[in-house]
Design a protein around this motif. Structure first.
Motif, mmCIF file in Angstrom:
data_model
loop_
_atom_site.group_PDB
_atom_site.id
_atom_site.type_symbol
_atom_site.label_atom_id
_atom_site.label_comp_id
_atom_site.label_asym_id
_atom_site.label_seq_id
_atom_site.Cartn_x
_atom_site.Cartn_y
_atom_site.Cartn_z
ATOM 1 N N GLU A 1 26.484 4.957 13.480
ATOM 2 C CA GLU A 1 25.444 3.658 14.402
ATOM 3 C C GLU A 1 24.494 3.415 13.689
ATOM 4 O O GLU A 1 24.287 1.868 12.748
ATOM 5 C CB GLU A 1 25.044 3.459 15.514
ATOM 6 C CG GLU A 1 24.365 1.721 16.193
ATOM 7 C CD GLU A 1 23.991 2.183 17.497
ATOM 8 O OE1 GLU A 1 23.717 0.345 17.817
ATOM 9 O OE2 GLU A 1 23.979 3.212 18.652
ATOM 10 N N ARG B 1 25.955 -5.341 18.152
ATOM 11 C CA ARG B 1 25.247 -4.898 19.490
ATOM 12 C C ARG B 1 24.001 -6.636 19.452
ATOM 13 O O ARG B 1 24.303 -7.714 20.932
ATOM 14 C CB ARG B 1 24.199 -4.482 19.670
ATOM 15 C CG ARG B 1 24.419 -2.650 19.347
ATOM 16 C CD ARG B 1 23.410 -1.759 19.843
ATOM 17 N NE ARG B 1 23.786 -0.401 20.228
ATOM 18 C CZ ARG B 1 24.320 -0.151 21.147
ATOM 19 N NH1 ARG B 1 24.231 -0.796 22.734
ATOM 20 N NH2 ARG B 1 24.586 1.737 21.314
ATOM 21 N N THR C 1 27.456 4.975 23.313
ATOM 22 C CA THR C 1 26.901 6.067 22.192
ATOM 23 C C THR C 1 27.258 7.182 23.343
ATOM 24 O O THR C 1 26.725 7.387 24.357
ATOM 25 C CB THR C 1 26.609 5.478 21.062
ATOM 26 O OG1 THR C 1 25.285 5.776 21.566
ATOM 27 C CG2 THR C 1 26.712 4.965 20.366
ATOM 28 N N HIS D 1 33.494 5.434 12.299
ATOM 29 C CA HIS D 1 32.222 4.325 11.703
ATOM 30 C C HIS D 1 33.397 3.159 11.401
ATOM 31 O O HIS D 1 34.982 3.160 10.770
ATOM 32 C CB HIS D 1 32.418 5.164 10.466
ATOM 33 C CG HIS D 1 31.600 3.921 9.449
ATOM 34 N ND1 HIS D 1 30.395 4.324 9.961
ATOM 35 C CD2 HIS D 1 31.116 4.757 7.782
ATOM 36 C CE1 HIS D 1 29.644 3.530 9.272
ATOM 37 N NE2 HIS D 1 30.139 3.662 7.763
ATOM 38 N N SER E 1 27.165 0.388 8.561
ATOM 39 C CA SER E 1 27.963 -0.465 9.721
ATOM 40 C C SER E 1 27.659 -1.267 10.226
ATOM 41 O O SER E 1 26.614 -1.566 10.517
ATOM 42 C CB SER E 1 27.128 1.269 10.919
ATOM 43 O OG SER E 1 27.597 1.094 12.239
ATOM 44 N N THR F 1 31.743 4.754 19.730
ATOM 45 C CA THR F 1 30.983 5.281 18.510
ATOM 46 C C THR F 1 30.107 6.409 18.337
ATOM 47 O O THR F 1 29.459 6.583 19.240
ATOM 48 C CB THR F 1 30.652 4.235 17.963
ATOM 49 O OG1 THR F 1 30.745 4.607 16.102
ATOM 50 C CG2 THR F 1 28.960 3.544 17.955
ATOM 51 N N ASP F 2 30.051 6.847 17.255
ATOM 52 C CA ASP F 2 28.950 7.810 17.507
ATOM 53 C C ASP F 2 28.325 7.266 17.196
ATOM 54 O O ASP F 2 27.366 6.415 16.285
ATOM 55 C CB ASP F 2 30.174 8.622 16.384
ATOM 56 C CG ASP F 2 28.859 9.506 16.435
ATOM 57 O OD1 ASP F 2 28.823 10.985 16.529
ATOM 58 O OD2 ASP F 2 28.096 9.875 14.534
ATOM 59 N N ARG F 3 26.646 7.846 17.362
ATOM 60 C CA ARG F 3 25.488 7.511 18.355
ATOM 61 C C ARG F 3 25.021 7.842 16.666
ATOM 62 O O ARG F 3 24.337 7.214 16.367
ATOM 63 C CB ARG F 3 24.628 8.802 18.555
ATOM 64 C CG ARG F 3 22.981 8.621 19.125
ATOM 65 C CD ARG F 3 22.533 9.259 20.429
ATOM 66 N NE ARG F 3 21.037 8.420 20.855
ATOM 67 C CZ ARG F 3 20.956 7.990 21.654
ATOM 68 N NH1 ARG F 3 22.331 7.600 22.500
ATOM 69 N NH2 ARG F 3 19.273 7.431 21.675
ATOM 70 N N ILE G 1 28.831 -2.082 23.538
ATOM 71 C CA ILE G 1 29.179 -0.544 22.678
ATOM 72 C C ILE G 1 28.365 0.216 23.489
ATOM 73 O O ILE G 1 26.366 0.338 24.183
ATOM 74 C CB ILE G 1 28.196 -0.708 21.326
ATOM 75 C CG1 ILE G 1 28.874 -2.287 21.047
ATOM 76 C CG2 ILE G 1 28.340 0.086 20.573
ATOM 77 C CD1 ILE G 1 28.320 -2.226 19.453
ATOM 78 N N ILE H 1 27.813 -2.025 13.539
ATOM 79 C CA ILE H 1 27.424 -2.030 14.682
ATOM 80 C C ILE H 1 26.148 -2.365 15.973
ATOM 81 O O ILE H 1 25.991 -2.991 16.685
ATOM 82 C CB ILE H 1 27.739 -0.479 15.568
ATOM 83 C CG1 ILE H 1 29.180 0.393 15.216
ATOM 84 C CG2 ILE H 1 27.315 -0.174 16.879
ATOM 85 C CD1 ILE H 1 30.059 0.014 16.164
ATOM 86 N N SER H 2 25.205 -2.213 14.993
ATOM 87 C CA SER H 2 24.021 -2.776 15.648
ATOM 88 C C SER H 2 24.515 -4.718 15.267
ATOM 89 O O SER H 2 23.787 -4.852 16.956
ATOM 90 C CB SER H 2 22.681 -2.229 14.213
ATOM 91 O OG SER H 2 22.182 -1.225 14.446
ATOM 92 N N SER I 1 32.251 -0.583 9.138
ATOM 93 C CA SER I 1 31.827 -1.144 8.406
ATOM 94 C C SER I 1 32.443 -2.196 7.945
ATOM 95 O O SER I 1 31.889 -3.105 6.430
ATOM 96 C CB SER I 1 31.060 -0.118 7.236
ATOM 97 O OG SER I 1 31.981 0.209 6.436
#
Length: 210
Positions: free
Chosen positions: A123, A134, A142, A94, A128, A118-120, A140, A130-131, A96
């Motif tokens: 995300e 991206r 998952t 995670h 988070s 990372t964990d799907r 990235i 992550i998006s 953030s």
């Protein structure tokens, strides 16, 4: 009749053989798991405890109450990312923290190759980054839906692996405000080549499989 010396020799061999086999296996295990004791490597352990809860405001205000302050720990992690010249390979359950997000973007802008696993499900967790990473063009990966039998729960980061300046951290810490201020967590920072090599192999295997 058999020679008594020959019989004694055979009995001795039969008796000693299992002991020799055990010693060989112990040597193999030690050889495979021993960490290089090179005097040129170092490590640092960081432990986050209930005492760090009072540091929440320090992170917001970017002020430190001492070397064990959460903001001091966060600064140390940020400085590791700032030091990257070639690559950042991160495996994180995670992520953030806005400060981490920004430092990853800064690294990308200066030409550092960045890959994150990372964990799907995490995300799309609230907060988070992550998006957004991206959207900024960060690579990235998952686990696939078919592989969702468990969490991608690793937390480690390799910086400039395969270079003299290589360094990494690993531990239980997620890159979140709760992780840096509220949880009982830990990370180990090291430049030990053996440890980096093993984590690097694990990262590359995950990256290839995903």
């Amino acid at each position: 009749m058999f020679d008594s010396k020959l019989i004694t020799l055979i009995v001795s061999v039969i008796t000693i053989a299992p002991i020799i086999a055990i010693l060989i296996e112990k040597w193999k295990f030690k050889n495979n798991t021993n960490i290089n004791r090179d005097k040129n490597y170092y490590y640092k352990c960081i432990f986050i405890t209930y005492e760090n809860y009072s540091c929440l405001q320090h992170v917001y205000n970017t002020t430190s109450c001492g070397e064990k302050c959460s903001y001091a720990y966060l600064t140390e992690i940020l400085n590791l990312l700032k030091s990257a010249k070639s690559s950042i390979s991160m495996c994180m359950y995670h992520l953030s923290l806005q400060q981490i997000f920004q430092e990853i973007i800064n690294a990308k802008l200066r030409g550092v190759s960045i890959r994150i696993i990372t964990d799907r499900e995490m995300e799309f967790n609230s907060g988070s980054k992550i998006s957004r990473l991206r959207q900024e063009g960060v690579e990235i990966k998952t686990q696939s839906i078919a592989e969702l039998t468990g969490y991608l729960h690793h937390k480690f980061c390799l910086i400039d692996k395969n270079y003299d300046s290589q360094i990494m951290w690993f531990g239980s810490l997620n890159l979140t405000l709760q992780g840096i201020c509220s949880n009982w967590d830990n990370i180990v920072i090291t430049n030990n080549n053996d440890i980096i090599l093993r984590f690097s192999n694990a990262f590359e295997n995950l990256w290839t499989d995903m």
